[in-house]
Motif scaffolding. Sequence first.
Motif, short mmCIF file in Angstrom:
data_model
loop_
_atom_site.label_atom_id
_atom_site.label_comp_id
_atom_site.label_asym_id
_atom_site.label_seq_id
_atom_site.Cartn_x
_atom_site.Cartn_y
_atom_site.Cartn_z
N MET A 80 -2.11 -8.92 -8.53
CA MET A 80 -2.73 -7.28 -8.52
C MET A 80 -3.04 -6.53 -8.79
O MET A 80 -3.34 -5.20 -9.02
CB MET A 80 -0.94 -6.74 -8.96
CG MET A 80 0.32 -7.94 -8.55
SD MET A 80 0.63 -6.25 -7.64
CE MET A 80 0.07 -8.51 -6.01
N LEU A 134 0.36 -2.81 0.16
CA LEU A 134 0.55 -4.26 -0.08
C LEU A 134 0.64 -4.92 1.55
O LEU A 134 0.42 -6.17 1.84
CB LEU A 134 1.90 -4.92 -0.96
CG LEU A 134 1.12 -4.48 -2.62
CD1 LEU A 134 2.70 -4.73 -3.03
CD2 LEU A 134 0.44 -6.13 -3.09
N ILE A 177 6.75 -4.95 -4.68
CA ILE A 177 5.22 -5.74 -3.95
C ILE A 177 7.06 -6.57 -3.70
O ILE A 177 7.02 -6.88 -2.30
CB ILE A 177 5.70 -7.00 -5.13
CG1 ILE A 177 5.25 -5.76 -6.56
CG2 ILE A 177 5.13 -7.99 -4.92
CD1 ILE A 177 4.60 -6.67 -7.67
#
Length: 328
Positions: free
Chosen positions: A264, A181, A226
């Motif tokens: 996502m 990420l 996240i």
Amino acid sequence: MDSALPRIALTSGEPAGIGPDICIRSAQQAHAADITVLGDPDLLKARAAALGLPLSIEIAAPRAPSPQQAGRMRVLPVKLRARCTAGKPDPINAPYVIEMLERGTDACLQGGFDALVTAPVQKSAINDAGIPFTGHTEFLAARCHAPHVVMVLAAGALRVALATTHLPLRKVPDAITREGLTATLATLRAGLKARFGLEEPHVLVLGLNPHAGEGGYLGREELEVIQPACEALRAQGMRITGPVSADTAFNPARMGGIDVVLTMYHDQGLPVLKYAGFGHAVNITLGLPIVRTSVDHGTALELAGTGLAEHASLEAALETAAAMVRHG
């Protein structure tokens, strides 16, 4: 002739699909770019005749860039491996599809073109030929030796980026990591700044689970993966909001001032994007050393050769590629 014109390589995609059709339809109008189509000239001539559209083909040769003229197509020849019937993909022609991508990509890397625009391919036919292929994005990343790329779709002002691309849903949670990420958000920021002129992009990050995990009761990916990635990058000055619940993310109040939404997985954000602009949206790959855009649709085999295929998404892809080149 204008040396400042964007030079665009356009791969014509699956020969049995609508890729040749939309390239031919696009060639019916003038463009403020130098466009070279990669494909089999005989296939393109035959498909133009089937569509009842005039087409004058010029075989590509070194020359100064010049604008695309209506009714003319500059072609870099790639030979079909077998006779092609519209609507009926043949795995024998899979190497033809791959050769177009390889030659177009390599020519961009070598400076022969400024951008690559791709018509849709039939992934099943490529895989049936024994060639592993999950999508253009992954293929181009490997071909360009790009360490991290991001798939972005845009429809007008709405941009949706993907943290994971073409994965089975059961594999998605394991594919979402802090490191991944972080790299995705950094690549997204750099690409939007460099290619779209955004001074400091504002990214809205979605959670993976319903209600963004509901504080851990519906999944812990938000808390453990996240959110920490977002917080670390916010501390470095990135404009990031989230993770937020996907089911309310796209309402107008939430989207005010947002430059891109990071989802996502593939089907989390793309249904919204395609509802907003299907047939006019553009697929963009950020993180490559070259500019690359594509259409937002598939091969539409049932429409190939019928004259019913729309080419608005290809026009948007060509315009976006040219704009990205001009931004630098």
